[in-house]
Design a protein around this motif. Structure first.
Motif, PDB file in Angstrom:
ATOM      1  N   VAL A 184      94.654  20.683  11.199  1.00 48.91           N
ATOM      2  CA  VAL A 184      94.903  19.785  12.332  1.00 48.91           C
ATOM      3  C   VAL A 184      96.287  20.044  12.912  1.00 48.91           C
ATOM      4  N   PHE A 185      97.253  20.269  12.019  1.00 46.61           N
ATOM      5  CA  PHE A 185      98.620  20.547  12.453  1.00 46.61           C
ATOM      6  C   PHE A 185      98.668  21.806  13.319  1.00 46.61           C
ATOM      7  N   PRO A 198      94.242  12.650  11.792  1.00 47.02           N
ATOM      8  CA  PRO A 198      94.024  11.484  10.944  1.00 47.02           C
ATOM      9  C   PRO A 198      95.179  10.500  11.110  1.00 47.02           C
ATOM     10  N   PRO A 199      94.964   9.212  10.836  1.00 49.41           N
ATOM     11  CA  PRO A 199      95.996   8.197  11.098  1.00 49.41           C
ATOM     12  C   PRO A 199      97.328   8.458  10.402  1.00 49.41           C
ATOM     13  N   LEU A 218      84.740  16.429  12.487  1.00 49.21           N
ATOM     14  CA  LEU A 218      85.586  15.737  11.516  1.00 49.21           C
ATOM     15  C   LEU A 218      85.608  16.462  10.182  1.00 49.21           C
ATOM     16  N   SER A 219      84.445  16.913   9.741  1.00 48.60           N
ATOM     17  CA  SER A 219      84.361  17.642   8.484  1.00 48.60           C
ATOM     18  C   SER A 219      85.174  18.923   8.526  1.00 48.60           C
ATOM     19  N   SER A 220      85.082  19.642   9.639  1.00 53.63           N
ATOM     20  CA  SER A 220      85.835  20.893   9.800  1.00 53.63           C
ATOM     21  C   SER A 220      87.340  20.631   9.865  1.00 53.63           C
ATOM     22  N   LEU A 221      87.739  19.596  10.612  1.00 50.33           N
ATOM     23  CA  LEU A 221      89.163  19.293  10.760  1.00 50.33           C
ATOM     24  C   LEU A 221      89.802  18.864   9.447  1.00 50.33           C
ATOM     25  N   ARG A 222      89.064  18.108   8.632  1.00 49.29           N
ATOM     26  CA  ARG A 222      89.625  17.581   7.381  1.00 49.29           C
ATOM     27  C   ARG A 222      89.355  18.504   6.188  1.00 49.29           C
ATOM     28  N   GLU A 255      83.197   9.648   6.148  1.00 51.33           N
ATOM     29  CA  GLU A 255      82.348   8.510   6.508  1.00 51.33           C
ATOM     30  C   GLU A 255      83.197   7.340   7.008  1.00 51.33           C
ATOM     31  N   LEU A 256      84.320   7.101   6.343  1.00 48.65           N
ATOM     32  CA  LEU A 256      85.190   5.999   6.718  1.00 48.65           C
ATOM     33  C   LEU A 256      85.775   6.211   8.113  1.00 48.65           C
ATOM     34  N   GLU A 257      86.270   7.420   8.373  1.00 48.95           N
ATOM     35  CA  GLU A 257      86.860   7.703   9.684  1.00 48.95           C
ATOM     36  C   GLU A 257      85.799   7.674  10.782  1.00 48.95           C
ATOM     37  N   PHE A 258      84.622   8.209  10.481  1.00 48.72           N
ATOM     38  CA  PHE A 258      83.525   8.212  11.458  1.00 48.72           C
ATOM     39  C   PHE A 258      83.161   6.779  11.849  1.00 48.72           C
TER      40      PHE A 258
END
Length: 422
Positions: A36-37, A163-164, A248-252, A262-265
């Motif tokens: 992500v960075f 991510p937050p 999301l899966s790829s980014l994390r 699941e939580l972020e989604f």
């Protein structure tokens, strides 16, 4: 009241669980989210381009060869002001259409479109060597449209892929990129100022090269964004939930069934559902996500910000903060730094450009701690510290200038002290 309390409890539990899964914020969190960075760093080329445009013109304005082509547009202070500020005027209009474009096309494609607009603007500016001031004015306005829109779209994109726990740092990367662009442009101006000499024999390449060089990061951003992911938030809001999970899966770098994914989604989906229900309740005729409805929604949503006292306070807090951040005069320093240093008694245009380059380095270095620690220290303490520092420097410059305005040759130390405060 019970529903509100239960919602707060759920939100608190979700936040606690997320923190337990992700760990601490700060520099360590950036390393943990290296993918992500990297994406955010690349997207921040838009900020680099913005900073480069802000900084490059300050040196060009003082170049003899540029003055030959612009004539009264450099010599007359009013026309010079228009030549400089028309870029900011374009950026203001760019901010107005940025939200609409990002919503109907996606954050990713909005950046791509604005890269195209930016390239057109730069090419038109370079044509000023033949067509004169009209091309420079038009080109700077068009370039301003693009960089103004990207100054909104890029932080928005970074915030939505992050991510937050690192969101503040990645959004702050935009400002770091802006200061990097300013710094690079200052030193490029200093170097190209010597092409053909620093006086009447100066080559047109002295100002054309800095203008043309900004095409490189712009084109690199455009080509690279083709391969960047869509914003998960935008995908969910437009009903592309399966694709959002994959992104999301790829980014994390986690499996799609991982608890954190699941939580972020669900957090993003809950916010999207809330926004859609709020729209349906307040403006049922604008529920369908058509381009025309999206366009109208931009304006009615802005109007709603002023209809309740609580929301009005939030709007005032945000807008007044940004207004006074600009009102500190930083843009005047960036656009007229060599002229300011000349007024403070520096011996030549070359020395003024050199001092301007040093300012660029200091700005860039001072931004790094904010990027690394803003999520750990909080936004407010960092802003307060920066505001106090700027206030002290401005007051010092004002006092030195008031006492030595007409005696710089005999008070060179005072002049350099004021330069240091800038």
């Amino acid at each position: 009241m019970v529903a509100v309390r239960s919602g707060s409890v759920i939100d608190g539990a979700a936040l606690a669980r997320r923190q337990a899964l992700t760990g601490a914020s700060g520099p360590i969190a950036l390393v943990k989210n290296i993918k992500v960075f990297g994406i955010a760093c690349f997207a921040c080329l838009g900020g680099f381009v913005y900073g480069y445009n802000q900084g490059v013109f300050s040196g060009i304005l003082t170049m003899a060869s540029f003055g030959k082509h612009m004539g009264p547009w450099v010599q007359d202070q009013t026309q010079k002001g228009w030549l400089t500020s028309i870029f900011e005027l374009g950026a203001w209009f760019g901010c107005l259409y940025s939200g609409f474009l990002a919503e109907i096309l996606s954050r990713k494609y909005a950046i791509l479109v604005n890269v195209g607009v930016f390239v057109i603007g730069v090419v038109v500016q370079c044509c000023a060597i033949v067509a004169g001031p009209s091309c420079m004015l038009g080109g700077r306005f068009v370039t301003g449209l693009a960089v103004g829109a990207m100054s909104v779209n890029v932080p928005n994109y970074n915030a939505e892929v992050a991510p937050p726990e690192v969101r503040g740092s990645l959004v702050a990367l935009q400002q770091l990129a802006i200061t990097a662009g300013i710094m690079v442009s200052f030193w490029i101006d200093y170097g190209t100022n010597f092409i053909g000499g620093t006086g009447g024999s100066q080559s047109d390449a002295a100002w054309l090269v800095p203008l043309c060089l900004q095409l490189a990061p712009g084109l690199l951003l455009g080509i690279g964004m083709i391969f960047m992911p869509f914003s998960p938030r935008w995908l969910i809001h437009h009903g592309r939930e399966a694709e959002a999970r994959q992104v999301l899966s790829s980014l994390r770098n986690l499996n799609q069934d991982h608890e954190l994914i699941e939580l972020e989604f669900l957090e993003i989906k809950a916010q999207s559902v809330f926004e859609k229900r709020s729209t349906a309740q307040k403006w049922p005729h604008l529920v369908e996500l058509t381009p025309w409805n999206t366009f109208k929604l931009q304006f009615v949503a802005i109007g709603s910000l002023f209809q309740s006292k609580g929301m009005f306070r939030r709007v005032i807090a945000a807008t007044v903060t940004m207004f006074f951040q600009q009102f500190t005069g930083i843009n005047a320093v960036l656009y007229y730094a060599p002229s300011i240093f000349a007024a403070l008694g520096t011996s030549s245009n070359t020395t003024s450009l050199l001092a301007t380059g040093v300012v660029g380095i200091v700005m860039f270095i001072a931004t790094i701690p904010a990027v690394l620690y803003i999520d750990k220290l909080g936004r407010k303490p960092v802003m307060i510290a920066g505001g106090i520092g700027m206030g002290i420097c401005h007051m010092t410059i004002a006092v030195i200038f008031a006492k030595n305005e007409y005696q710089w040759p005999t008070h060179k130390a005072a002049g350099w002290a004021a330069v240091a405060m800038v």
